[in-house]
Design an enzyme around this catalytic site. Structure first.
Site, short mmCIF file in Angstrom:
data_model
loop_
_atom_site.label_atom_id
_atom_site.label_comp_id
_atom_site.label_asym_id
_atom_site.label_seq_id
_atom_site.Cartn_x
_atom_site.Cartn_y
_atom_site.Cartn_z
N GLY A 38 -19.49 -10.72 -63.23
CA GLY A 38 -18.36 -9.49 -62.81
C GLY A 38 -19.08 -8.15 -62.10
N SER A 39 -20.51 -8.31 -61.80
CA SER A 39 -21.09 -7.08 -61.18
C SER A 39 -20.52 -6.79 -60.03
CB SER A 39 -22.48 -7.32 -61.01
OG SER A 39 -22.87 -8.31 -60.18
N ASN A 40 -20.10 -7.83 -58.99
CA ASN A 40 -19.18 -7.70 -57.78
C ASN A 40 -17.99 -6.92 -58.03
OD1 ASN A 40 -20.85 -8.33 -55.28
ND2 ASN A 40 -21.16 -9.95 -56.73
N MET A 70 -15.54 -19.50 -59.87
CA MET A 70 -16.29 -20.69 -59.83
C MET A 70 -15.04 -21.95 -59.65
SD MET A 70 -19.17 -19.70 -59.75
CE MET A 70 -20.48 -21.39 -60.17
N ARG A 71 -14.23 -21.72 -58.95
CA ARG A 71 -12.91 -22.66 -58.87
C ARG A 71 -12.60 -22.89 -57.35
NH1 ARG A 71 -11.70 -25.31 -63.57
NH2 ARG A 71 -12.04 -23.75 -65.28
N LEU A 72 -12.30 -24.29 -56.95
CA LEU A 72 -11.70 -24.24 -55.48
C LEU A 72 -10.29 -24.24 -55.68
CD1 LEU A 72 -13.93 -27.40 -54.37
CD2 LEU A 72 -13.91 -24.89 -53.54
N ASN A 85 -14.26 -14.45 -49.98
CA ASN A 85 -15.44 -15.03 -51.03
C ASN A 85 -16.61 -14.02 -50.50
OD1 ASN A 85 -16.48 -16.34 -53.29
ND2 ASN A 85 -17.32 -17.71 -51.90
N HIS A 100 -21.15 -15.02 -50.83
CA HIS A 100 -21.84 -16.07 -51.22
C HIS A 100 -23.30 -15.51 -51.00
CE1 HIS A 100 -23.00 -20.01 -51.76
NE2 HIS A 100 -23.89 -19.76 -51.00
C1 GRF Z 1 -22.57 -13.58 -56.83
O1 GRF Z 1 -24.22 -13.58 -56.30
C2 GRF Z 1 -21.76 -14.05 -55.63
O2 GRF Z 1 -22.35 -13.97 -54.40
C3 GRF Z 1 -21.63 -15.60 -56.11
O3 GRF Z 1 -21.48 -15.44 -57.39
C4 GRF Z 1 -22.15 -14.22 -57.95
C5 GRF Z 1 -21.15 -13.42 -58.85
O4 GRF Z 1 -21.99 -12.39 -59.43
N1 GRF Z 1 -20.41 -15.91 -55.58
P1 GRF Z 1 -21.25 -11.41 -60.42
O5 GRF Z 1 -20.33 -12.01 -61.39
O6 GRF Z 1 -20.33 -10.48 -59.61
O7 GRF Z 1 -22.33 -10.37 -60.96
#
Ligand code: GRF
Length: 187
Positions: free
Chosen positions: A12-14, A88-90, A105, A107
């Site tokens: 969850g850092s993003n 992590m789901r489609l 999303n 990536h």
């Molecule tokens: C990130 O690197 C993002 O690009 C990928 O999953 C990672 C999630 O990191 N989809 P976080 O959970 O936000 O720390």
């Protein structure tokens, strides 16, 4: 005022970078976090940041059922845009179709190179000198939706995997919140 939901499965850092950026403005609201793994650290961050969070289980149930539950939260908070951040789901084509270009999303590679769960490692092990990240719309495929932005940087080849990972994550945290706000401004 538009409403954003973030969906995450793990660290969850993003999510945190989005929440902190949203706290610096009043135009749009980060309405909730939805997570699909009970022990997702993103939920701990949400609690600390004062963002409502909701667990949706996919365990022993069809994907459609979990998506229906997600749909109830989207309706409850009147969500305008969904940002996946390590989710992590489609989604099923049905769900994606219903949300019509409202799911984003992030990536950690320059798509279409290195889709899937090992984007950073595969970028790192490649001969590529230019590395970066992709923010894209979500379709029913794995990291295949149309691309919005792809900021990048050049490596010199002496960096460790940890250093590259840090740089990629920093780029994500710098870019994603602003792209989301810009898209919300355009709604
Ligand atoms: C990130 O690197 C993002 O690009 C990928 O999953 C990672 C999630 O990191 N989809 P976080 O959970 O936000 O720390």
């Amino acid at each position: 005022m538009a409403n954003l939901a973030v969906l995450a499965s793990g660290n969850g850092s993003n999510f945190q970078s989005i929440a902190e950026r949203f706290a610096t403005q009043y135009r749009h609201r980060l309405s909730c976090l939805i997570y699909d793994r009970r022990n997702a650290f993103a939920a701990v961050r949400a609690e600390k940041l004062g963002v409502p969070s909701h667990y949706v289980s996919y365990f022993k149930r069809p994907r459609e059922e979990a998506e229906e539950e997600i749909g109830l939260y989207l309706a409850r908070y009147e969500i305008d845009l969904i940002a996946l951040a390590g989710y992590m789901r489609l989604f099923t084509p049905g769900f994606v179709g219903k949300q019509q270009g409202r799911i984003l999303n992030i990536h950690p590679s320059l798509l279409p190179k290195y889709p899937g769960t090992r984007g950073i490692e595969e970028s790192y092990c490649s001969p590529d000198r230019e590395l970066g990240i992709t923010i894209h719309y979500v379709d029913a495929g794995i990291d295949t939706g149309s691309i919005i932005v792809q900021p990048s940087f050049h490596r010199n080849g002496t960096e460790s995997l940890d250093e590259i990972s840090e740089r990629i994550h920093a780029l994500e945290h710098d870019t994603y919140p602003d792209v989301i706000l810009k898209l919300l401004n355009q709604l």
